[in-house]
Design a protein around this motif. Structure first.
Motif, PDB file in Angstrom:
ATOM      1  N   GLN A 168     -56.277  13.215 -58.939  1.00  0.00           N
ATOM      2  CA  GLN A 168     -55.624  13.420 -57.913  1.00  0.00           C
ATOM      3  C   GLN A 168     -56.461  13.467 -56.667  1.00  0.00           C
ATOM      4  O   GLN A 168     -57.047  14.706 -56.679  1.00  0.00           O
ATOM      5  CB  GLN A 168     -54.228  14.337 -57.893  1.00  0.00           C
ATOM      6  CG  GLN A 168     -53.143  13.938 -58.979  1.00  0.00           C
ATOM      7  CD  GLN A 168     -52.680  12.392 -58.687  1.00  0.00           C
ATOM      8  OE1 GLN A 168     -52.372  12.072 -57.688  1.00  0.00           O
ATOM      9  NE2 GLN A 168     -52.351  11.802 -59.789  1.00  0.00           N
ATOM     10  N   PRO A 169     -56.242  12.670 -55.804  1.00  0.00           N
ATOM     11  CA  PRO A 169     -57.386  13.242 -54.664  1.00  0.00           C
ATOM     12  C   PRO A 169     -56.687  14.342 -53.946  1.00  0.00           C
ATOM     13  O   PRO A 169     -55.400  14.586 -53.927  1.00  0.00           O
ATOM     14  CB  PRO A 169     -57.208  11.737 -53.774  1.00  0.00           C
ATOM     15  CG  PRO A 169     -55.718  11.103 -53.981  1.00  0.00           C
ATOM     16  CD  PRO A 169     -55.711  11.479 -55.536  1.00  0.00           C
ATOM     17  N   PRO A 170     -57.514  15.037 -53.178  1.00  0.00           N
ATOM     18  CA  PRO A 170     -57.038  16.067 -52.443  1.00  0.00           C
ATOM     19  C   PRO A 170     -55.965  15.597 -51.554  1.00  0.00           C
ATOM     20  O   PRO A 170     -56.146  14.628 -50.568  1.00  0.00           O
ATOM     21  CB  PRO A 170     -58.287  16.662 -51.917  1.00  0.00           C
ATOM     22  CG  PRO A 170     -59.274  15.679 -51.737  1.00  0.00           C
ATOM     23  CD  PRO A 170     -58.932  14.785 -52.953  1.00  0.00           C
TER      24      PRO A 170
END
Length: 378
Positions: A231-233
């Motif tokens: 998951q991207p930040p």
């Protein structure tokens, strides 16, 4: 067998015939008083003496260890100069295969196989540096740490030191500079030897490693992409503030949102903190002076601030002691060299050895990924 007590010591003095001739010229009452005093003193010597002996020995040991650690500053500078020449293709050595070798050798500088032994002239130059150092604590005693965070300084950081030289040549303002300051010993050595020119040599070897490192990193990234999705930040903004950013935010808050009263309170608090720090330094300086032997002369110069005079006296005493111990540890160094004995590991930055070994493996992995032999022949 435990040491005799006070009463046992006194009784022995008064009854043992072996002391009769020594005490014969004196009245028995005088002998009795002397025996009581001597017994008290002997008991103190036996009780407190071992601790005092240990403290004196420990102080001498610490001085020798400090001088021993500083001795290797000479080799670290030689290793960096060697790196500049090796990168430029001026020299080769069977013990040098990639740029990461220099970090590994720095971590084990005491027995570095690619450097010649320390010469008397090199030791003399380093002693001159110690004598002339303007900020002895920072430049000599604490030279392995940076000013901002206290992190270990990388004495073989070629790119940072080369960038510093370029920024110096361009006379950039301080707020525009990105490189850290080199060790003060490097600057002193360069002035004496003219070796600053080595930083202007071309880096021919470093770029040859980049394709293999890029192949390795691309492979690792592909492996991560093939695994479970990450998951991207939620927020890509940095989660760490530099010292300058913290100070800027604090200044903005104080002057845009806080009342003048808080700014006055902050100023009073900082002044109090400064006074407490000065008191702690004074206590540390006195604690150091207490470790000195009775024959150690510590001159105090006249000064408006006695704390500053005390601090300078301690600095000069530590400088004097280092200069006194450097020739001693050098003699021991020469003896080990002559006998082919390994030098003990000194107190210094050792963590880079693991990093250097890991990067060597990454470089070889990249070679394999590009269909090249797993070696450093490139």
């Amino acid at each position: 067998m435990p040491d005799p007590s006070h009463d046992e010591i006194k009784q022995d003095l008064l009854t043992n015939p072996r002391y009769a001739e020594l005490f014969a010229p004196y009245h028995p009452e005088a002998v009795a008083r002397f025996a009581g005093n001597y017994a008290s003193q002997k008991f103190e010597w036996q009780w407190r003496g071992p601790k005092a002996e240990y403290s004196q020995t420990e102080a001498l040991t610490q001085l020798s260890e400090a001088a021993y650690c500083r001795l290797w500053d000479i080799q670290r500078k030689k290793l960096f100069d060697l790196q500049c020449r090796w990168r430029a293709g001026e020299i080769t050595h069977p013990g040098l295969n990639c740029t990461f070798d220099f970090g590994a050798y720095d971590a084990a500088i005491e027995n570095c196989p690619v450097l010649p032994p320390i010469s008397p002239d090199e030791l003399a130059m380093y002693c001159d540096f110690v004598r002339q150092s303007q900020d002895f604590d920072a430049d000599v005693l604490d030279c392995y740490h940076t000013e901002a965070y206290g992190l270990p300084r990388d004495w073989q950081d070629y790119h940072d030191l080369r960038l510093h030289a370029q920024e110096e040549a361009a006379d950039l303002p301080d707020d525009e500079r990105r490189a850290g300051d080199p060790p003060a010993w490097y600057d002193f050595h360069n002035l004496r030897t003219g070796h600053a020119r080595l930083l202007a040599l071309p880096d021919l070897r470093g770029p040859l490693e980049q394709p293999y490192l890029q192949a390795y990193y691309a492979h690792r990234q592909a492996e991560r992409a093939a695994g479970p999705p990450v998951q991207p930040p939620a927020d890509a903004r940095p989660t760490f503030l530099t010292v300058a950013q913290q100070e800027a935010l604090e200044h903005a808050l104080l002057h845009q949102f806080e009342p003048p009263k808080l700014r006055r309170q902050r100023a009073a608090y900082l002044a109090e903190q400064a006074r407490e720090a000065a008191d702690e330094q004074v206590e540390a300086d006195f604690a150091y002076l207490k470790t000195l032997g009775p024959d150690e002369i510590v001159p105090l110069e006249a000064a408006a601030d006695w704390r500053a005079a005390l601090r300078q006296a301690v600095v000069e005493t530590r400088r004097h002691q280092l200069l006194a111990h450097l020739p001693q540890v050098y003699e021991a160094y020469l003896l080990r060299e002559a006998q082919g004995i390994s030098h003990p590991e000194a107190d210094g930055p050792q963590w880079r050895s693991t990093y250097a070994k890991g990067m060597r493996e990454s470089l070889l992995d990249g070679r394999e990924l590009l269909g090249q032999p797993r070696n450093f022949d490139f």
